[in-house]
Design an enzyme around this catalytic site. Structure first.
Site, PDB file in Angstrom:
ATOM      1  N   LYS A 144      44.110  31.278  29.340  1.00 20.50           N
ATOM      2  CA  LYS A 144      42.729  31.171  28.849  1.00 20.50           C
ATOM      3  C   LYS A 144      42.625  31.722  27.431  1.00 20.50           C
ATOM      4  CE  LYS A 144      41.090  31.141  33.575  1.00 20.50           C
ATOM      5  NZ  LYS A 144      40.649  31.911  34.759  1.00 20.50           N
ATOM      6  N   GLN A 170      38.649  37.878  35.856  1.00 21.84           N
ATOM      7  CA  GLN A 170      39.677  37.179  36.627  1.00 21.84           C
ATOM      8  C   GLN A 170      39.650  37.675  38.075  1.00 21.84           C
ATOM      9  OE1 GLN A 170      41.629  34.682  35.360  1.00 21.84           O
ATOM     10  NE2 GLN A 170      42.344  34.357  37.442  1.00 21.84           N
ATOM     11  N   ASP A 180      31.785  31.674  33.265  1.00 19.21           N
ATOM     12  CA  ASP A 180      32.645  31.233  34.365  1.00 19.21           C
ATOM     13  C   ASP A 180      31.815  30.807  35.589  1.00 19.21           C
ATOM     14  OD1 ASP A 180      35.257  30.732  35.285  1.00 19.21           O
ATOM     15  OD2 ASP A 180      35.403  32.692  36.264  1.00 19.21           O
TER      16      ASP A 180
END
Lengths: 282, 282
Positions: B55, B99, B122
């Site tokens: 990412k 994450q 996200d």
């Protein structure tokens, strides 16, 4: 074929209100604080005035205090948000009901989001929708929550069943589907753009009609033996299901009125006492 | 029967990253501020380390700055929440990626909810799930958002179609179904408790497989001409769909890898720039 058994929401709601009254009395005795629901009404729409009054009356029956906040029809979103934030911060208020619809000039979503999730006993906030959807602790939207209680009371376990929800509103269809999914049903959402509604409904072991179109679902659309929950409420006390034909084909069915309707307020009261107990640490 | 056309996520993602790079350059030139994604990683799980690095690399390609916060594996929920709140309040950070999974001792939900919705690029917060579900402005979960972009790019309009989502996770299956519903598909959620998965899948014009079970969906389960999106990612680069048999029956299908996978990061980058533009008022 024999007629479907009726799911009696009036009787079940009465039992829930009685249980809630006992919990309320117990909580009040233990903490010295009476659970309190704040009701907020913008304007004087006659139907809304009636609904709020019904909720207040039912609160009284259960021993729950209510505090009514009547705002003029021209209240701005900012003022309404301010009122709701103040109620959210007020330790004497345990639950908040914002009656809707509120008029076109109001940003309803901004208003709902001003309600603290721990006081959202009507289950209208983003947080409540998400907790319902993810099977996490929180408050449910009252009508979908009432539907689940009705299914439970009549021994209908959604797990592994095909459930079809007709309608996709934010406070009825969508959360009803999510609650059924959380209980392991295989859930299909149908709506105005569904190409073949009859075919989709015919797959269903459990049908939840929540679209607001009188007698949209007919007996011939049902799988024989289906469980039919009619959350529609249209003019003239007519539901979304054609009762006369559906009762001949379903195994269980809610009448309109007297099915889902009474469960909504019962769930509201139950959640208000639960909210109060949590906030009072009791 | 002819083979299905492939939906090329690698190529589409590349185009989106290129467009995002142009938007980033333009925004940076106009505001003097480079959009910045904060990446937060708890512990050193090798797969997670790899994902975060991918990412960051892709951010660099698009001209997006990234700020990495590496926390030790024994970080408490409270510390993680504190870190995320600080990033949420930091005007130099425009998007936050936490994450996951994060380890069993962490309350993941508490962590997600510490991310400000306007930086939730996200799409993991309650607010993002609800805005997706209600068709309101907000950020989408990246993989479901990428799936919708793929469908659009290949001219698949979900309106009025039967869509079946296999899987019901909070960041993949559930939001994918809600995005399809918002685009007027008739949506069915299937999962491990679905009684007859093949029968349900066979109804679908659009199948989204998002369950993490290798080759669960076979060609014989598909309606001929179905559009098949395989969001599964299992060991050995195997999806949830048995590609060899499905490609013979579908009209469009995503390969694994190179289908949905690349779209996830592309969506993340795109949303980061959008977040930055909103926060910079540009």
């Amino acid at each position: 074929m024999s007629q479907a058994r009726l799911m009696d929401g009036t009787a079940l709601a009465r039992r829930i209100v009685e249980e809630t009254a006992e919990r309320t009395a117990d909580l009040t005795a233990r903490t010295g604080t009476t659970p309190c629901l704040a009701t907020v009404l913008v304007g004087e729409d006659p139907a809304s005035v009636t609904y709020v009054r019904m909720k207040q009356n039912r609160c009284r029956t259960a021993g729950i205090a209510s505090r009514h906040v009547a705002l003029p029809a021209d209240t701005t979103t900012a003022d309404l948000v301010g009122t709701l934030r103040a109620l959210s911060a007020d330790p004497a208020v345990h639950g908040i009901l914002l009656q809707h619809p509120m008029g076109r000039h109001i940003d309803e979503r901004a208003a709902f989001e001003a309600i603290a999730p721990e006081k959202d006993v009507d289950g209208v906030t983003f947080a409540s929708f998400a907790t319902m959807s993810f099977g996490l602790p929180g408050f449910v939207s009252c009508t979908p929550g009432g539907i689940m209680r009705l299914l439970d009371a009549y021994g209908v376990d959604p797990a592994g069943k095909r459930a079809v929800v007709v309608g996709r509103s934010a406070i009825l269809g969508k959360p009803a589907g999510m609650l059924l999914l959380a209980r392991d049903a295989t859930v299909t959402y149908c709506h105005s753009r569904t190409a073949d509604l009859s075919a989709a409904v015919r797959e269903a072991d459990i049908v939840v009609a929540a679209v607001g179109r009188p007698r949209l679902i007919r007996g011939q659309d049902l799988k024989p033996g289906a469980v039919v929950v009619d959350a529609g409420y249209n003019e003239g006390n007519v539901g979304d299901v054609d009762f006369a034909s559906a009762v001949e084909r379903a195994s269980l069915i809610t009448p309109v009125p007297g099915g889902v309707g009474p469960m909504t307020i019962a769930t509201l009261l139950e959640q208000t006492v639960t909210a109060a107990a949590r906030q009072l640490g009791a």
